[in-house]
Write a protein that holds these residues in place. Structure first.
Motif, PDB file in Angstrom:
ATOM      1  N   ALA A   1       1.355   0.538  -0.836  1.00 50.38           N
ATOM      2  CA  ALA A   1       1.324   1.060  -1.997  1.00 50.38           C
ATOM      3  C   ALA A   1       1.281   3.136  -1.179  1.00 50.38           C
ATOM      4  CB  ALA A   1       1.065   1.691  -3.434  1.00 50.38           C
TER       5      ALA A   1
ATOM      6  N   ARG B   1       4.796   7.038  -7.643  1.00 52.10           N
ATOM      7  CA  ARG B   1       4.332   5.396  -6.938  1.00 52.10           C
ATOM      8  C   ARG B   1       5.180   4.316  -6.139  1.00 52.10           C
ATOM      9  NH1 ARG B   1       1.242   0.671  -7.757  1.00 52.10           N
ATOM     10  NH2 ARG B   1      -0.215  -0.514  -6.413  1.00 52.10           N
TER      11      ARG B   1
ATOM     12  N   TRP C   1       5.575   0.668  -4.525  1.00 51.79           N
ATOM     13  CA  TRP C   1       4.333   0.122  -3.864  1.00 51.79           C
ATOM     14  C   TRP C   1       5.504  -0.748  -2.844  1.00 51.79           C
ATOM     15  CZ3 TRP C   1       4.679  -5.229  -6.582  1.00 51.79           C
ATOM     16  CH2 TRP C   1       5.480  -5.115  -7.886  1.00 51.79           C
TER      17      TRP C   1
ATOM     18  N   GLN D   1       6.554   4.303 -11.681  1.00 55.13           N
ATOM     19  CA  GLN D   1       6.008   3.357 -10.524  1.00 55.13           C
ATOM     20  C   GLN D   1       7.542   2.443  -9.718  1.00 55.13           C
ATOM     21  OE1 GLN D   1       2.343   1.782 -10.471  1.00 55.13           O
ATOM     22  NE2 GLN D   1       1.808   2.133 -12.276  1.00 55.13           N
TER      23      GLN D   1
ATOM     24  N   ARG E   1       1.215   6.953  -2.210  1.00 55.69           N
ATOM     25  CA  ARG E   1       2.013   7.824  -3.885  1.00 55.69           C
ATOM     26  C   ARG E   1       2.805   8.978  -3.437  1.00 55.69           C
ATOM     27  NH1 ARG E   1      -3.390   8.085  -4.051  1.00 55.69           N
ATOM     28  NH2 ARG E   1      -3.260  10.158  -3.240  1.00 55.69           N
TER      29      ARG E   1
END
Length: 201
Positions: free
Chosen positions: A177, A133, A135, A97, A179
């Protein structure tokens, strides 16, 4: 550790490592109080800008001890801002992430540069670093950055009331966010206002 191939070239911009000679351009926006309103820290001195430029000359490497990549955003030979990619922010240290952020000179506001650069660093996070992901964390009143997130196709996943002690006051926080399985990266360059601020890291 991952590495992003540089430079990243978009329709109008070049994203690259900082290098000696960038100091005046960076100081021109990083020293402005209104520009740093929504980012950590106070307006920078010339000495602090010189340190930032030296520290961020990483040639695209994301090191384990400092898992962030800050790239200069160049337009026609001038550094007009910078973008951040920070691995393993929210969601634990799994390396999958990444948080993004941006900050730009006020005189280039409204031309879509923040969105164009944010799209490029997000695309690199997915396609080169291989994150699951991406964000961004920001104050909801920072409507310019919220609009950038929305143009990237991000959803607002969370809203926290008075959840952060930031610059001597309690502030709300919003989390946006997207993905990897949702990302296409081919959204058009915006023509609407894209005022320049940075999500908080």
């Amino acid at each position: 550790m991952p590495r992003v191939r540089l430079p990243i070239t978009t329709e109008r911009l070049v994203l690259r490592s900082f290098r000696p000679g960038d100091e005046d351009d960076v100081f021109a926006y990083r020293s402005v109080p209104s520009v740093v309103r929504y980012i950590p820290g106070e307006p920078k001195t010339r000495e602090q800008v010189a340190d930032l430029v030296a520290e961020r000359a990483t040639a695209g490497r994301i090191e384990e001890q400092s898992p962030n990549l800050t790239l200069a955003v160049e337009l026609d030979g001038r550094v007009i801002g910078d973008v951040l990619l920070l691995l393993d922010g929210l969601g634990g240290r799994d390396g999958r992430q990444a948080e993004i952020g941006w900050v730009f000179a006020p005189d280039v506001a409204g031309r879509g540069y923040a969105t164009e650069a944010a799209r490029a660093i997000t695309d690199a996070a997915f396609r080169e670093v291989g994150v699951h992901r991406v964000w961004a964390e920001l104050e909801p009143e920072n409507t310019a950055s919220s609009a950038v997130c929305e143009r990237l196709g991000m959803r607002r996943e969370a809203f926290f009331q008075k959840a952060s002690w930031f610059k001597e006051r309690w502030t709300d926080l919003a989390i946006y966010a997207i993905r990897a399985d949702e990302w296409s990266g081919d959204q058009p360059v915006p023509t609407v206002s894209d005022e320049l601020t940075e999500t908080e890291s």
